[in-house]
Design a protein around this motif. Structure first.
Motif, PDB file in Angstrom:
ATOM      1  N   THR A   8      22.088  14.661 -44.782  1.00 39.69           N
ATOM      2  CA  THR A   8      23.218  14.841 -43.857  1.00 39.69           C
ATOM      3  C   THR A   8      24.301  13.783 -44.036  1.00 39.69           C
ATOM      4  O   THR A   8      25.317  13.810 -43.339  1.00 39.69           O
ATOM      5  N   PRO A  11      27.671  15.550 -45.320  1.00 41.00           N
ATOM      6  CA  PRO A  11      28.160  16.513 -44.311  1.00 41.00           C
ATOM      7  C   PRO A  11      28.722  15.839 -43.062  1.00 41.00           C
ATOM      8  O   PRO A  11      29.777  16.240 -42.546  1.00 41.00           O
ATOM      9  N   LEU A  12      28.061  14.756 -42.590  1.00 45.21           N
ATOM     10  CA  LEU A  12      28.544  14.092 -41.376  1.00 45.21           C
ATOM     11  C   LEU A  12      29.884  13.395 -41.617  1.00 45.21           C
ATOM     12  O   LEU A  12      30.768  13.416 -40.755  1.00 45.21           O
ATOM     13  N   ALA A  15      32.434  16.037 -41.722  1.00 44.46           N
ATOM     14  CA  ALA A  15      32.696  16.504 -40.355  1.00 44.46           C
ATOM     15  C   ALA A  15      33.648  15.547 -39.629  1.00 44.46           C
ATOM     16  O   ALA A  15      34.541  15.972 -38.898  1.00 44.46           O
ATOM     17  N   SER A  16      33.469  14.220 -39.865  1.00 44.33           N
ATOM     18  CA  SER A  16      34.368  13.235 -39.256  1.00 44.33           C
ATOM     19  C   SER A  16      35.801  13.450 -39.726  1.00 44.33           C
ATOM     20  O   SER A  16      36.753  13.430 -38.927  1.00 44.33           O
ATOM     21  N   PHE A  19      37.228  16.530 -38.230  1.00 42.47           N
ATOM     22  CA  PHE A  19      37.576  16.302 -36.829  1.00 42.47           C
ATOM     23  C   PHE A  19      38.920  15.599 -36.703  1.00 42.47           C
ATOM     24  O   PHE A  19      39.795  16.025 -35.939  1.00 42.47           O
ATOM     25  N   LEU A  45      33.158  23.024 -34.364  1.00 45.46           N
ATOM     26  CA  LEU A  45      32.208  23.027 -35.483  1.00 45.46           C
ATOM     27  C   LEU A  45      31.683  21.616 -35.754  1.00 45.46           C
ATOM     28  O   LEU A  45      30.483  21.418 -35.936  1.00 45.46           O
ATOM     29  N   THR A  46      32.609  20.633 -35.799  1.00 40.73           N
ATOM     30  CA  THR A  46      32.157  19.260 -36.065  1.00 40.73           C
ATOM     31  C   THR A  46      31.226  18.801 -34.943  1.00 40.73           C
ATOM     32  O   THR A  46      30.248  18.111 -35.180  1.00 40.73           O
ATOM     33  N   VAL A  49      27.842  20.167 -35.728  1.00 44.19           N
ATOM     34  CA  VAL A  49      27.207  19.402 -36.810  1.00 44.19           C
ATOM     35  C   VAL A  49      26.565  18.134 -36.247  1.00 44.19           C
ATOM     36  O   VAL A  49      25.386  17.847 -36.504  1.00 44.19           O
ATOM     37  N   ARG A  84      33.695  10.059 -32.724  1.00 45.43           N
ATOM     38  CA  ARG A  84      33.187  10.678 -33.942  1.00 45.43           C
ATOM     39  C   ARG A  84      33.747  10.064 -35.233  1.00 45.43           C
ATOM     40  O   ARG A  84      32.992   9.811 -36.167  1.00 45.43           O
TER      41      ARG A  84
END
Lengths: 239, 239, 239, 239
Positions: A8, A11-12, A15-16, A19, A45-46, A49, A84
């Motif tokens: 992850t 992906p994280l 996602a940040s 965002f 979505l973020t 996640v 985030r």
């Protein structure tokens, strides 16, 4: 657990970034209709996640209670979207694998983390304050440029007073930013102090009054060792 | 003396809470008539609690002169009601019994005390400045929300200038709050500096230039001890 | 030289007090006529006292060039009257003869000196800025109360902006006061940092990673001494 | 390489001075026509000097890639004219050859460098902000005196708000100046902290709990050496 964290990692971070991009787009261009829906969807979505990642890690953790107590910040990231982007700081951790030389490494890492956190804080605070203040009557922070300028003036504790929040929401953002400012000033000063103290000790020429070093004690230990070795055969008077 | 202090521990903390509650109620709701009398009465009662505690402890103390000189702060608490809520900080002392691990414990305790003192200072200053400023002509701090916002802007030394006291009383409160702000920034920085300096020393890999540790000297002492033991029987050349 | 310094110790402190009193009287009450002449006369007298003291000490000093270079501050005191009250700080030196216990003494002395210097700086700056600003058109610092309030707001670097100097003279005073403010914040933080670092080292229980102490090395030295004593008679195998 | 650096030492410092003088002249007197052309020409010449110096040094450097990475600042000086006067700080390096006594020397050098950099930063920022703001509608920084005053108010983080930039360019200058201000406060505090910590350790009378010194360990080493020497002849029981 470790496999999940490796899996992850990117992906994280992505996602940040998504965002920040979606929130910036929504606030700066003050979008409406379809675009607004799209930006909200990306932010949702973020959130998903981060929430899924938190739940899975909580599920894998042993003992769970201790993990929960030690990862309050991760829970806050799920609950408070504004935190985030701080996840991005984790991406910087890649850097410190490159260099490893005592205090200097720690200080350069602190400098990178500190300025990274300060810039993210400024950007997010500017977005949040603009989001909250723009519709308020009597507000003076109404463009993104002014909001970024206000964030810089606030985090450095200069505070001209040409722009300031007038709503409760905007003031809460401002208080967090001010606390961030006090922390940034503290980190800068602490890092400099550590450097000055180390250098002041190292530059000395008549160093008899400086703290004894580990190297010195090791030399001493070797000296005694050698003495003990000689004592092993004291019968031979001229070694 | 100790029995009295154990006995009055909770009553004094409760008196602090009652004082804050009554003062907040009186100032925020700008009460009059019966309610005002009630709030004043509650504050008078907390004053009695603190005054009786001070007099009894002064009576029990031996030698009295020295106790008096060392407890000037306790006298100030009786004379200046605004200092009374700082007694609440004593309630936090319960926490530090939980953890005891060197510098880290001291720093976390400093962080807890510092932020606790800062929050109490902000709350009390906001109440006091509102109390003094509201009736003054030309005052701009007239609601409790504005007063709290002003207190945050002042303690972080940002100072936008959108709100500021105009009466002598309000300015005295502001000066105390500013001094508190300088102290808070100082405590934050000092705590961070202590952490950076400790970490910078610990992270080093080639540690020959680091200060010698107590553990090292103990090892050295053991080495000499062993040598001395061997010397005890130098007649036996091959031990 | 030393006799002269003992002799002039109190006269110089009294001259500082007279200077502050006369300057305060002249500026605060905006005196004219005879009173103005009297205040100016008193200030001229203190100038004479400081000038004569400087000339006599320069005459007594050996070697003169080195004394001159090391006492630039004393020359500034003669040339710039505003620095004269800082002489009062010397009177505080009497205090530190009372207590002598390492770092704690240094820190408490720094706290006393620092707050003393800050208060004198605030008072003199308020007088000077009022003196310069009052007659200027468009000035907003026009009463002594406002000037003192402005000085506090400036030295803590809060800077609301409700009062600020508008003349070149007033701004020069303000810049000196701001530099004083940065120094005061620095001294507060440095003193706190020294305290935190010392306490963090002392509170540790597993102290193997703490710097070795001088006491430890002395014990080690005694241990080796004892070993050497025993070696003095190695012929006797059972000492 | 070294010969080139010795050769260009003074020309580069003179180029810095010429740059400051020409830029100051152009901005302060708001020159036009021939004088403007002359000032621009002088600034172009200093740019040529720095650019040629950079290219020659890059050509002489071995290995080139490493030199490039280590001299990013020198490239910035060529690209950003405003950084050019910082070259003047190099002229101050002459001073530190005079005194060499451990921590004190480092601290006095930091004080000289820090205040030198702060003054250059204030002067250049005042020029740059005036240059950018003057033609803007609604600007309040319109004279050089106001610009210098604004720069002092900003770098000390006081921020009265009587003057502030309103254009994007002026705000970028202001942000750099604020960052400089945080750094200046940090350097002042760090230098003071290093001094307080050193003094607190030195002033102690019962020094058993102070860190062991290098001198102590050297004495210990000599003691063991002497012991080893005696052991060399253990056959002789009464040395």
């Amino acid at each position: 657990m470790e496999r999940w964290e490796r899996l992850t990692y990117w992906p994280l971070i992505i996602a940040s970034v998504v965002f920040i991009a979606a929130y910036s787009w929504q606030v700066i261009f003050d979008t409406e209709g379809l675009r607004f829906t799209l930006a909200r969807l990306a932010m949702l979505l973020t959130w998903l996640v981060f929430a899924v990642d938190y739940v899975v890690r909580l599920g894998l953790a042993r003992p769970r209670g201790r993990w929960f107590r030690r990862h309050i910040f991760d829970l806050l990231v799920v609950v408070l979207p504004a935190l985030r982007p701080l996840r991005l700081l984790k991406a910087i951790t890649v850097i410190h694998a490159l260099q490893r030389t005592a205090g200097a490494a720690l200080r350069s890492r602190l400098a990178i983390y500190g300025s990274g956190a300060a810039l993210i804080l400024i950007w997010i605070s500017a977005l949040a304050v603009l989001d909250v203040e723009r519709p308020a009557p009597g507000a003076n922070i109404t463009t993104f440029g002014d909001a970024v300028w206000w964030a810089f003036v606030t985090i450095t504790t200069v505070g001209y007073g040409d722009f300031y929040p007038v709503t409760a929401g905007g003031r809460i953002v401002a208080v967090l930013l001010m606390c961030g400012g006090v922390a940034v000033v503290g980190v800068v000063t602490a890092t400099l102090a550590s450097w000055v103290i180390e250098k002041a000790a190292a530059h000395s020429e008549n160093d008899s009054a400086e703290p004894a070093t580990r190297g010195q004690v090791r030399d001493l230990s070797a000296q005694i060792e050698e003495l003990a070795g000689r004592l092993g055969g004291p019968a031979d008077p001229k070694p």
